[in-house]
Design a protein around this motif. Structure first.
Motif, PDB file in Angstrom:
ATOM      1  N   LYS A  11       0.827  -1.201   0.000  1.00 35.35           N
ATOM      2  CA  LYS A  11       0.000   0.000   0.000  1.00 35.35           C
ATOM      3  C   LYS A  11       0.860   1.250   0.000  1.00 35.35           C
ATOM      4  N   SER A  12       0.329   2.302  -0.617  1.00 33.61           N
ATOM      5  CA  SER A  12       0.999   3.602  -0.575  1.00 33.61           C
ATOM      6  C   SER A  12       0.583   4.332   0.696  1.00 33.61           C
ATOM      7  N   SER A  13       1.286   5.406   1.014  1.00 34.54           N
ATOM      8  CA  SER A  13       0.997   6.155   2.242  1.00 34.54           C
ATOM      9  C   SER A  13      -0.303   6.935   2.151  1.00 34.54           C
ATOM     10  N   ILE A  39      -0.854  -0.222 -14.958  1.00 34.70           N
ATOM     11  CA  ILE A  39      -0.648  -1.411 -14.132  1.00 34.70           C
ATOM     12  C   ILE A  39      -1.737  -1.408 -13.074  1.00 34.70           C
ATOM     13  N   ARG A  40      -2.538  -2.462 -13.103  1.00 31.90           N
ATOM     14  CA  ARG A  40      -3.686  -2.604 -12.208  1.00 31.90           C
ATOM     15  C   ARG A  40      -3.321  -3.556 -11.079  1.00 31.90           C
ATOM     16  N   GLN A  41      -3.518  -3.109  -9.864  1.00 30.80           N
ATOM     17  CA  GLN A  41      -3.191  -3.931  -8.700  1.00 30.80           C
ATOM     18  C   GLN A  41      -4.469  -4.396  -7.999  1.00 30.80           C
ATOM     19  N   VAL A  42      -4.530  -5.683  -7.762  1.00 30.45           N
ATOM     20  CA  VAL A  42      -5.604  -6.263  -6.968  1.00 30.45           C
ATOM     21  C   VAL A  42      -4.956  -7.127  -5.896  1.00 30.45           C
ATOM     22  N   ASN A  43      -5.108  -6.713  -4.649  1.00 27.23           N
ATOM     23  CA  ASN A  43      -4.451  -7.403  -3.530  1.00 27.23           C
ATOM     24  C   ASN A  43      -2.941  -7.408  -3.746  1.00 27.23           C
TER      25      ASN A  43
END
Length: 303
Positions: A11-13, A39-43
């Motif tokens: 996770k980002s801040s 770029i797609r992030q899932v979990n």
């Protein structure tokens, strides 16, 4: 780039939706009318997306022309946004980009940033010499920096490839007598893969899919701290980042660039010496202890 990208910082801040809602307006300057890759992030997994499905079922290149469209992709998991170095209807390059990537030695070296600052400074002198005065330095979000300059019209790979070679030659010839460059210069890659091979670059202020650091503009590489690229700090320093990005809102004429490349491919080596002379004229020699300063930036290195 692989379809599945690991490892990554989970996770980002700052929540991506909040972050991109704040910086999105600035990012659109670099996304509009260009093919995009996301770029797609899932979990804990990430996937590269280059085409979007439309209502008729067809898949077409992604083009993001406004912040609402950007936010729509963020809501769908988009974390990292890249834009083409050419416009949507063109194959020519209209954004000149030189990559400066540091290896592990340089990043753990006390004077590593000093070396990369020195190299980036020389590259920017080359840009200015060939008329690309509107340029900026961008941290790539991971292990290097990019010198970027928008062009007034598209240029073919046949011109930009020798331009990359010209930049590399000038850097090597200008810095070969520096102890710091002699010792660690081989751990820094200077090239044009982003512009010539990948043909897409991380949009300024985009998050990096892995580190969750922002691709931020810099006044000086020497002063760079990873902390500055933390999304929460990028938001706090948004006006500063905006000012550093302003040169990229103005396109550069390309006549001098084309002339320099033609001279280079025709083996006019006086070009190298002319540029080297400009670089050396900006270096002030000290006393017998042999310290240098480049263009008043307080960048000092042994000679």
């Amino acid at each position: 780039m692989p379809r599945r990208l690991v490892p990554m910082v989970p996770k980002s801040s700052v929540r991506p939706l909040k972050y991109y809602d704040i910086v999105g307006d600035l990012m659109i300057n670099f996304l509009a009318n260009r093919r995009a890759a996301i770029i797609r992030q899932v979990n804990d997994s990430a996937t590269l997306i280059t085409r979007a499905k439309h209502e008729d079922g067809s898949k077409l290149p992604i083009i993001i022309n406004n912040k609402d469209e950007l936010i729509r992709y963020v809501k769908a998991g988009g974390i990292d946004f890249m834009a083409s170095v050419s416009t949507a209807l063109s194959k020519g390059i209209d954004i000149a980009i030189i990559d400066v990537k540091g290896g592990k030695k340089v990043w753990i070296l006390d004077r590593g940033l000093e070396l990369m600052d020195l190299i980036v400074t020389v590259i920017r002198v080359v840009f200015e010499y060939v008329g690309l005065v509107n340029n900026a330095v961008i941290f790539d979000g991971m292990n290097g920096f990019k010198v970027i300059a928008p062009l007034s019209r598209e240029v073919s790979d046949d011109y930009m490839r020798p331009f990359v070679n010209l930049v590399g030659e000038v850097v090597n010839r200008s810095l070969k007598s520096f102890d710091l460059f002699q010792a660690y210069g081989n751990d820094v890659i200077i090239g044009g893969n982003t512009m010539l091979k990948v043909k897409m670059y991380r949009v300024p202020l985009s998050l990096h899919w892995s580190t969750k650091l922002s691709a931020i503009p810099l006044a000086r590489v020497y002063d760079f701290l990873t902390l500055y690229a933390d999304p929460s700090n990028v938001i706090r320093r948004l006006e500063t980042n905006r000012k550093l990005l302003e040169p990229l809102f103005n396109k550069n004429p390309i006549d001098s660039l084309l002339d320099a490349v033609n001279r280079w491919v025709n083996n006019d080596y006086t070009l190298i010496y002319h540029i080297k002379g400009v670089i050396r004229s900006r270096i002030k020699y000290g006393d017998a202890d042999a310290k240098l300063e480049i263009d008043g930036e307080n960048l000092k290195t042994e000679y």
